[in-house]
Design a protein around this motif. Structure first.
Motif, PDB file in Angstrom:
ATOM      1  N   ASP A  94       5.100   8.884   8.983  1.00 48.93           N
ATOM      2  CA  ASP A  94       6.265   7.593   9.596  1.00 48.93           C
ATOM      3  C   ASP A  94       6.535   6.643  11.447  1.00 48.93           C
ATOM      4  OD1 ASP A  94       7.045   6.968   6.538  1.00 48.93           O
ATOM      5  OD2 ASP A  94       8.139   8.280   7.081  1.00 48.93           O
ATOM      6  N   ILE A  95       5.849   8.344  11.798  1.00 48.00           N
ATOM      7  CA  ILE A  95       6.332   8.186  12.949  1.00 48.00           C
ATOM      8  C   ILE A  95       5.169   7.647  13.310  1.00 48.00           C
ATOM      9  CG2 ILE A  95       6.956   8.983  15.001  1.00 48.00           C
ATOM     10  CD1 ILE A  95       9.026  10.727  13.475  1.00 48.00           C
ATOM     11  N   TYR A  96       3.983   8.319  12.867  1.00 52.33           N
ATOM     12  CA  TYR A  96       2.376   7.856  14.003  1.00 52.33           C
ATOM     13  C   TYR A  96       2.685   6.071  13.347  1.00 52.33           C
ATOM     14  CZ  TYR A  96      -2.451   7.832  15.027  1.00 52.33           C
ATOM     15  OH  TYR A  96      -3.568   7.331  15.691  1.00 52.33           O
ATOM     16  N   GLN A  97       2.834   5.948  12.041  1.00 48.03           N
ATOM     17  CA  GLN A  97       2.557   4.212  11.839  1.00 48.03           C
ATOM     18  C   GLN A  97       3.660   3.329  12.918  1.00 48.03           C
ATOM     19  OE1 GLN A  97       4.164   5.007   7.649  1.00 48.03           O
ATOM     20  NE2 GLN A  97       1.747   4.848   6.715  1.00 48.03           N
ATOM     21  N   GLU A  98       4.628   4.334  13.173  1.00 48.89           N
ATOM     22  CA  GLU A  98       5.750   3.098  14.070  1.00 48.89           C
ATOM     23  C   GLU A  98       4.824   2.589  15.300  1.00 48.89           C
ATOM     24  OE1 GLU A  98       9.018   4.816  13.625  1.00 48.89           O
ATOM     25  OE2 GLU A  98       9.598   3.815  11.473  1.00 48.89           O
ATOM     26  N   SER A  99       4.447   3.787  16.285  1.00 51.76           N
ATOM     27  CA  SER A  99       3.489   4.325  17.143  1.00 51.76           C
ATOM     28  C   SER A  99       2.227   3.305  17.631  1.00 51.76           C
ATOM     29  CB  SER A  99       3.393   5.660  17.790  1.00 51.76           C
ATOM     30  OG  SER A  99       2.396   5.633  17.106  1.00 51.76           O
ATOM     31  N   GLY A 101       2.363   0.309  14.937  1.00 51.32           N
ATOM     32  CA  GLY A 101       2.079  -0.822  15.465  1.00 51.32           C
ATOM     33  C   GLY A 101       2.495  -1.299  16.647  1.00 51.32           C
ATOM     34  N   GLN A 102       3.308  -0.276  17.058  1.00 53.95           N
ATOM     35  CA  GLN A 102       4.017  -0.739  18.514  1.00 53.95           C
ATOM     36  C   GLN A 102       2.658  -1.299  19.755  1.00 53.95           C
ATOM     37  OE1 GLN A 102       6.930   2.410  19.383  1.00 53.95           O
ATOM     38  NE2 GLN A 102       8.826   1.755  18.232  1.00 53.95           N
ATOM     39  N   GLU A 103       1.610  -0.290  19.248  1.00 47.76           N
ATOM     40  CA  GLU A 103       0.945  -0.137  20.295  1.00 47.76           C
ATOM     41  C   GLU A 103      -0.079  -2.074  19.460  1.00 47.76           C
ATOM     42  OE1 GLU A 103      -0.604   1.468  23.141  1.00 47.76           O
ATOM     43  OE2 GLU A 103       2.022   1.852  22.598  1.00 47.76           O
ATOM     44  N   VAL A 104       0.124  -2.318  18.449  1.00 52.87           N
ATOM     45  CA  VAL A 104      -1.238  -2.906  18.268  1.00 52.87           C
ATOM     46  C   VAL A 104      -0.501  -4.078  19.191  1.00 52.87           C
ATOM     47  CG1 VAL A 104      -1.956  -4.328  16.169  1.00 52.87           C
ATOM     48  CG2 VAL A 104      -2.338  -2.063  15.998  1.00 52.87           C
ATOM     49  N   ASN A 105       1.358  -4.075  18.776  1.00 52.07           N
ATOM     50  CA  ASN A 105       2.228  -5.235  18.880  1.00 52.07           C
ATOM     51  C   ASN A 105       1.318  -5.642  20.379  1.00 52.07           C
ATOM     52  OD1 ASN A 105       2.531  -5.905  16.027  1.00 52.07           O
ATOM     53  ND2 ASN A 105       4.710  -5.071  16.572  1.00 52.07           N
ATOM     54  N   LYS A 106       1.183  -4.908  21.014  1.00 52.91           N
ATOM     55  CA  LYS A 106       1.953  -4.533  23.040  1.00 52.91           C
ATOM     56  C   LYS A 106       0.237  -5.307  23.243  1.00 52.91           C
ATOM     57  CE  LYS A 106       4.234  -0.897  23.760  1.00 52.91           C
ATOM     58  NZ  LYS A 106       4.184   0.357  24.319  1.00 52.91           N
ATOM     59  N   ALA A 107      -0.722  -4.792  22.289  1.00 48.68           N
ATOM     60  CA  ALA A 107      -2.098  -5.147  22.568  1.00 48.68           C
ATOM     61  C   ALA A 107      -2.183  -6.627  22.734  1.00 48.68           C
ATOM     62  CB  ALA A 107      -3.342  -3.973  21.898  1.00 48.68           C
TER      63      ALA A 107
END
Length: 116
Positions: A94-99, A101-107
């Motif tokens: 779950d933690i990895y999936q969230e990170s 998702g956050q990286e994709v959103n930033k990009a």
């Protein structure tokens, strides 16, 4: 983390494992498989406090005291038993999936900001 905390943690872990070794052989085998399973897919906070593993040992001690076989306690699908125990816990996945998702959103934000 202080050295004293590490020493205390090791002391608690050894006491925990001594309880496991006192269980009947079938319980020990299933406990070790549960432990491996939970370390791979389980909750991020697996060993903190009294914790999930201690609760499993308590459940196993009680089952053994009543003369039950370990699969009478867990059911025949031990992985499903584990999944049920951690269903409301945040896992490393779950933690990895969230990170991710956050990286994709930033990009994506950078791409759209450059396009403007």
């Amino acid at each position: 983390m202080r050295i004293q905390d590490i020493i205390e943690g090791k002391r608690e872990w050894r006491a925990h494992m001594a309880r496991v070794k006192a269980l009947p052989q079938d319980y020990q085998i299933v406990y070790k498989e549960i432990q491996k399973y939970l370390f791979k897919v389980g909750p991020a906070q697996l060993t903190e406090g009294a914790g999930l593993l201690s609760g499993i040992v308590e459940l196993f001690e009680e089952g053994a005291a009543f003369g039950k076989g370990v699969l009478e306690v867990t059911g025949s699908d031990v992985a499903a038993f584990c999944d049920d125990l951690i269903k409301d816990s945040k896992t490393y996945a779950d933690i990895y999936q969230e990170s991710v998702g956050q990286e994709v959103n930033k990009a994506m934000k950078k791409v759209t900001d450059k396009a403007k």
